[in-house]
Design a protein around this motif. Structure first.
Motif, PDB file in Angstrom:
ATOM      1  N   ASP A  27     -16.118  -4.913   8.737  1.00 11.89           N
ATOM      2  CA  ASP A  27     -15.132  -5.396   7.560  1.00 11.89           C
ATOM      3  C   ASP A  27     -15.617  -4.649   6.316  1.00 11.89           C
ATOM      4  O   ASP A  27     -14.726  -3.999   5.707  1.00 11.89           O
ATOM      5  CB  ASP A  27     -14.988  -6.779   7.442  1.00 11.89           C
ATOM      6  CG  ASP A  27     -14.356  -7.524   8.520  1.00 11.89           C
ATOM      7  OD1 ASP A  27     -13.671  -6.935   9.208  1.00 11.89           O
ATOM      8  OD2 ASP A  27     -14.775  -8.810   8.686  1.00 11.89           O
ATOM      9  N   ILE A  28     -16.620  -4.752   6.066  1.00 12.20           N
ATOM     10  CA  ILE A  28     -16.998  -3.967   4.804  1.00 12.20           C
ATOM     11  C   ILE A  28     -17.022  -2.576   4.831  1.00 12.20           C
ATOM     12  O   ILE A  28     -16.381  -1.606   3.840  1.00 12.20           O
ATOM     13  CB  ILE A  28     -18.755  -4.492   4.292  1.00 12.20           C
ATOM     14  CG1 ILE A  28     -18.833  -4.151   2.642  1.00 12.20           C
ATOM     15  CG2 ILE A  28     -19.584  -3.900   4.969  1.00 12.20           C
ATOM     16  CD1 ILE A  28     -19.910  -4.891   2.079  1.00 12.20           C
ATOM     17  N   THR A  29     -17.506  -2.105   5.931  1.00 16.18           N
ATOM     18  CA  THR A  29     -17.220  -0.403   5.960  1.00 16.18           C
ATOM     19  C   THR A  29     -15.796  -0.170   6.126  1.00 16.18           C
ATOM     20  O   THR A  29     -15.450   0.821   5.852  1.00 16.18           O
ATOM     21  CB  THR A  29     -18.139  -0.219   7.363  1.00 16.18           C
ATOM     22  OG1 THR A  29     -17.712  -0.829   8.589  1.00 16.18           O
ATOM     23  CG2 THR A  29     -19.517  -0.309   7.072  1.00 16.18           C
ATOM     24  N   SER A  30     -14.929  -0.730   6.912  1.00 12.70           N
ATOM     25  CA  SER A  30     -13.649  -0.647   7.010  1.00 12.70           C
ATOM     26  C   SER A  30     -12.904  -0.429   5.687  1.00 12.70           C
ATOM     27  O   SER A  30     -12.229   0.178   5.168  1.00 12.70           O
ATOM     28  CB  SER A  30     -12.873  -1.523   7.938  1.00 12.70           C
ATOM     29  OG  SER A  30     -11.519  -1.048   8.114  1.00 12.70           O
ATOM     30  N   ALA A  31     -13.156  -1.322   4.787  1.00 16.24           N
ATOM     31  CA  ALA A  31     -12.798  -1.537   3.431  1.00 16.24           C
ATOM     32  C   ALA A  31     -13.163  -0.294   2.609  1.00 16.24           C
ATOM     33  O   ALA A  31     -12.309   0.293   1.970  1.00 16.24           O
ATOM     34  CB  ALA A  31     -13.193  -2.619   2.924  1.00 16.24           C
TER      35      ALA A  31
END
Length: 432
Positions: A27-31
């Motif tokens: 999630d954090i890398t996708s954001a």
């Protein structure tokens, strides 16, 4: 018999919590990928079309990996191994996407072509790991429980922790953007620019044709892809819009997304308290789609001198995103029902369509952006991504999500989502 009955009972909060935190690295890398990759690549000098190629290469690698991972998971199981291996690959490769062009350093060249190839290579590697983690994590839902409400609760908790991961990113970004000097037009022009289960043991699985014969498969696929287009395309152009179109402060690149994710987090938490049926999924999805249509109209016509209203719009976007994402993902569980031996293919194939469609959409939109700033900006024209009267970023943040939301609501109306009556499975699928 007690174990079989327990499998159909609602899950406890501890199990839901553990599942929810399992996707936070993705999630954090996708954001960071969707919010800042295009901004980063264009800021270091890549032309918009080359930046779009980098993102498209990652999306294509992601899309094909979802199909491969889904097929292998359905054949051999081992969800946790796929999840762990994918997470390791994401952690190792992500820093190379934003950490500079490694091939350029090796060959001592900063040509545009080599930079594009270098960034595209690491973007593809990163997305291979990301896809393996995503497919294994999403398909776990159907093997953890047969209870339809618990499946929606798992999806809702997953979305809530997505918001937590994204907020942590935007918290760091807010601190960084507040501490740096904003770029003026002269600063930008003076920046350096480029010259141009058990090993060997399988089990019976459901063939692909089983899903292709179902009308609901195509309906759920359409709704899921449209939902991902809404969230990903809007996220990719949000930073461009608030800075170039509305001329807000640099900190708004973090503050506006943070507001969106805070609202999405609270809505996702509240959605866990409902008892879910197929009709309720359709109703909540339609409500989110209608909210996005309203937001799209507001963003499209919002003038620069009223940019403070963007904070109000971001609240509504956060609510709409949560409603559409949680219900759109949960529709896949209703599609799978008790056909657990083919669930990974469902999530993999739908993710494949999601990645390819998002990649092509972003490539098309970004390719229409001008490669250099407008030296004489008109207050009614909107900066470096302008085409005619309105900018590409304005279209990407308003028209594209609104149209996708409208079509998604229409597709949802045609669905026949029957609430499954849970029956015990004959063998466990969640292999170590």
């Amino acid at each position: 018999m007690e174990d079989e009955d327990a499998f159909a009972k609602p899950l406890g909060r501890q199990a839901v919590f553990y599942y929810g935190v399992g996707h936070m690295l993705n999630d954090i890398t996708s954001a960071c990928w969707f919010t800042y990759l295009l901004v980063y690549l264009t800021d270091i000098g890549l032309p918009p079309r080359d930046a779009a190629i980098v993102m498209l290469s990652g999306q294509i690698a992601d899309g094909f990996t979802t199909i491969l991972a889904g097929e292998l998971i359905d054949r051999f199981g081992h969800f946790k191994i796929w999840h762990g291996a994918g997470s390791i690959l994401v952690a190792v490769s992500f820093s190379s996407v934003f950490g500079g062009c490694l091939p350029c350093k090796i060959f001592c060249s900063n040509s545009s072509t080599l930079q594009t190839v270098g960034y595209s290579m690491f973007a593809a590697i990163f997305n291979v790991g990301w896809a393996a983690t995503q497919v294994s994590h999403m398909s776990m839902v159907n093997c953890i429980t047969l209870n339809s409400t618990s499946r929606v609760v798992l999806a809702s908790c997953r979305n809530a922790f997505t918001m937590v991961a994204n907020l942590s990113l935007y918290g760091v970004a807010l601190a960084v953007f507040n501490s740096i000097k904003p770029h003026t037009l002269v600063d930008v022009e003076n920046q350096p620019r480029l010259k141009k289960g058990v090993h060997g043991k399988g089990y019976a699985r459901i063939s692909w044709s089983h899903w292709f014969r179902k009308v609901l498969y195509y309906q759920v696929a359409l709704v899921y892809v449209l939902t991902r287009l809404v969230t990903n395309v809007s996220q990719a152009f949000l930073a461009f819009y608030v800075i170039n179109d509305l001329q807000m402060s640099q900190s708004s690149k973090a503050l506006v997304p943070a507001i969106i994710y805070i609202c999405s987090f609270f809505v996702s938490v509240m959605l866990q308290e409902f008892t879910w049926t197929g009709q309720r999924l359709k109703t909540f999805y339609s409500a989110g789609g209608i909210l996005w249509i309203v937001c799209g109209a507001g963003i499209f016509f919002l003038p620069r001198n009223m940019n403070a209203f963007m904070y109000i719009i971001s609240v509504i976007i956060g609510i709409a995103n949560a409603l559409m994402t949680v219900t759109g993902v949960s529709m896949q569980s209703f599609l799978v029902g008790e056909d657990l031996h083919g669930c990974a293919f469902v999530y993999g194939s739908l993710s494949f369509l999601d990645k390819i469609s998002c990649g092509l959409a972003l490539f098309f939109l970004e390719s229409h952006g001008n490669s250099s700033p407008n030296p004489n900006p008109n207050p009614n024209l909107l900066g470096r991504y302008s085409v005619g009267f309105f900018s590409v970023s304005r279209y990407g943040l308003s028209v594209v999500p609104a149209v996708c939301a409208l079509v998604g609501v229409a597709a949802t109306y045609t669905m026949n989502l029957n609430t499954p009556a849970p029956k015990p499975v004959m063998e466990p699928l969640l292999l170590a």
